[in-house]
Design a protein around this motif. Sequence first.
Motif, PDB file in Angstrom:
ATOM      1  N   THR A   6      -4.867   7.577   8.313  1.00 19.27           N
ATOM      2  CA  THR A   6      -5.857   6.614   7.840  1.00 19.27           C
ATOM      3  C   THR A   6      -5.172   5.465   7.112  1.00 19.27           C
ATOM      4  OG1 THR A   6      -7.517   8.374   7.619  1.00 19.27           O
ATOM      5  CG2 THR A   6      -7.934   6.323   6.434  1.00 19.27           C
ATOM      6  N   ALA A   7      -4.162   5.789   6.314  1.00 13.74           N
ATOM      7  CA  ALA A   7      -3.399   4.763   5.610  1.00 13.74           C
ATOM      8  C   ALA A   7      -2.684   3.854   6.600  1.00 13.74           C
ATOM      9  CB  ALA A   7      -2.397   5.409   4.659  1.00 13.74           C
ATOM     10  N   ALA A  15      -4.796  -2.882   9.800  1.00 16.13           N
ATOM     11  CA  ALA A  15      -6.002  -3.708   9.774  1.00 16.13           C
ATOM     12  C   ALA A  15      -5.988  -4.722   8.632  1.00 16.13           C
ATOM     13  CB  ALA A  15      -7.243  -2.822   9.666  1.00 16.13           C
ATOM     14  N   LYS A  16      -5.566  -4.275   7.446  1.00 13.52           N
ATOM     15  CA  LYS A  16      -5.671  -5.109   6.249  1.00 13.52           C
ATOM     16  C   LYS A  16      -4.367  -5.817   5.886  1.00 13.52           C
ATOM     17  CE  LYS A  16      -9.960  -3.959   5.382  1.00 13.52           C
ATOM     18  NZ  LYS A  16     -11.062  -4.971   5.437  1.00 13.52           N
ATOM     19  N   ARG A  17      -3.235  -5.289   6.344  1.00 13.94           N
ATOM     20  CA  ARG A  17      -1.936  -5.914   6.078  1.00 13.94           C
ATOM     21  C   ARG A  17      -1.175  -6.034   7.397  1.00 13.94           C
ATOM     22  NH1 ARG A  17      -4.627  -5.810   2.078  1.00 13.94           N
ATOM     23  NH2 ARG A  17      -3.990  -5.307  -0.068  1.00 13.94           N
ATOM     24  N   GLU A  25      -3.646   3.125   9.640  1.00 11.30           N
ATOM     25  CA  GLU A  25      -4.647   2.243  10.241  1.00 11.30           C
ATOM     26  C   GLU A  25      -5.097   1.169   9.256  1.00 11.30           C
ATOM     27  OE1 GLU A  25      -5.510   2.241  13.470  1.00 11.30           O
ATOM     28  OE2 GLU A  25      -3.878   3.707  13.573  1.00 11.30           O
ATOM     29  N   PHE A  26      -5.178   1.541   7.964  1.00 11.78           N
ATOM     30  CA  PHE A  26      -5.538   0.567   6.932  1.00 11.78           C
ATOM     31  C   PHE A  26      -4.504  -0.553   6.869  1.00 11.78           C
ATOM     32  CE2 PHE A  26      -4.853  -1.004   2.629  1.00 11.78           C
ATOM     33  CZ  PHE A  26      -6.107  -1.472   2.286  1.00 11.78           C
ATOM     34  N   PRO A  55       0.842  -1.198   0.000  1.00 12.71           N
ATOM     35  CA  PRO A  55       0.000   0.000   0.000  1.00 12.71           C
ATOM     36  C   PRO A  55       0.881   1.254   0.000  1.00 12.71           C
ATOM     37  CG  PRO A  55      -0.833  -1.610   1.567  1.00 12.71           C
ATOM     38  CD  PRO A  55       0.492  -2.127   1.088  1.00 12.71           C
ATOM     39  N   SER A 109     -12.923   8.156   4.157  1.00 11.29           N
ATOM     40  CA  SER A 109     -12.798   7.592   5.504  1.00 11.29           C
ATOM     41  C   SER A 109     -12.051   8.541   6.423  1.00 11.29           C
ATOM     42  CB  SER A 109     -12.069   6.244   5.422  1.00 11.29           C
ATOM     43  OG  SER A 109     -11.890   5.698   6.714  1.00 11.29           O
ATOM     44  N   LEU A 112      -8.842   6.718   0.222  1.00 12.47           N
ATOM     45  CA  LEU A 112      -8.877   6.828   1.680  1.00 12.47           C
ATOM     46  C   LEU A 112      -9.474   8.142   2.184  1.00 12.47           C
ATOM     47  CD1 LEU A 112      -5.378   5.346   2.575  1.00 12.47           C
ATOM     48  CD2 LEU A 112      -7.596   4.212   2.761  1.00 12.47           C
TER      49      LEU A 112
END
Length: 264
Positions: free
Chosen positions: A210-211, A217-219, A213-214, A186, A199, A196
Motif C-alpha cells: 500500500t505504501a 500515486a502521490k510522489r 502504491e501511495f 514517506p 486502506s 495506511l
Amino acid sequence: MLIDLSGKTAVITGSTAGIGLAIAHGLAHAGASVVVNGRTEERVHAAIEYIRLACPDANVRGVAADLATAEGCEKLVNAEPHTDILVNNMGIFEATDFFEIPDADWQRFFEVNVLSGVRISRAYAPGMVKKGWGRVVFLSSESGINIPPEMIHYGFTKSANLSVSRGLAKRLAGTGVTVNAVLPGPTLSEGVMAMLEPSAEKNGMSVEDTAREFVKAKRPSSIIQRATTPEEVANMVVYVCSKQASATTGAALRVEGGIVDTLT
C-alpha cells in the motif's frame, strides 16, 4: 567505514518508535550513550528494552517529557544537562485540507515540529561549543521542499526546520559543532503504517505494498518507487553524527528516494 561514537552522549527526541527509535538504536550500535525521549514512562521503558535487546552492551537511558511545551523541554535538560549529539526528531503530521486547519492546529504544529527543536538546541549547543565538538541534526522532510497540498501546515514546519538548521550552522561557524537537516520521504514509520492500514485492509494488500502504491500515486517523481524504512533514514543520521562527517554542516541531506527533482 567504521563509525565509533564511544564516549559520546546522544539525545534523540521523540525516539520511542519509528525513525527516532531506529536512530537511537543506530547510535547505540555505534557506541554512543543514548538518551531516549517520549511522552510517557511506558513508551520510554519499552524503547529502552528494545534497544538493550538488540544491543546488549548498549548504554541507554530515557527521559519521559512532552517537548511540545517549554516545561517538558526544561525537564529533559534538567535530567540530561549535557550532550555531544542532539537529534531533533520529534514531530507530528496529519492530512487536513488547508481550509479546515484552525489556528490552534497551526500553533500546535509549530510548537511540536519547530519550537521544540529550537528550545532544545538553544539549551545544548553552548555546551558543545565549550567542548569544541558537537552534532545537531534536525529531521526535516522532503515535504519541506515539495509542500504537500493535503498538509500545508506540516510542510510549513519542515521548511522552518531547514531554515533553523542552516541558520544555526552559520551561527556556530568555526566552533567544531555541525548542524544539519535530514530529509526523509514517506517512511514506514509507526505513524505512516497506522495511516495506511485501513486502506491496506480494504484492498486486501500489505501495508508495504500500500505504501508503494501511495508513493507511486502521490510522489510520482520518486526514483526508488517505494517508501523508505526507518533504518535507511537512521543510517544517514548516524553518519552525520559521526566524527567522519566533520566537514558536513549547514546541509539539507535527502533520504527520500529521489522525490525532490533538483540537482542540489
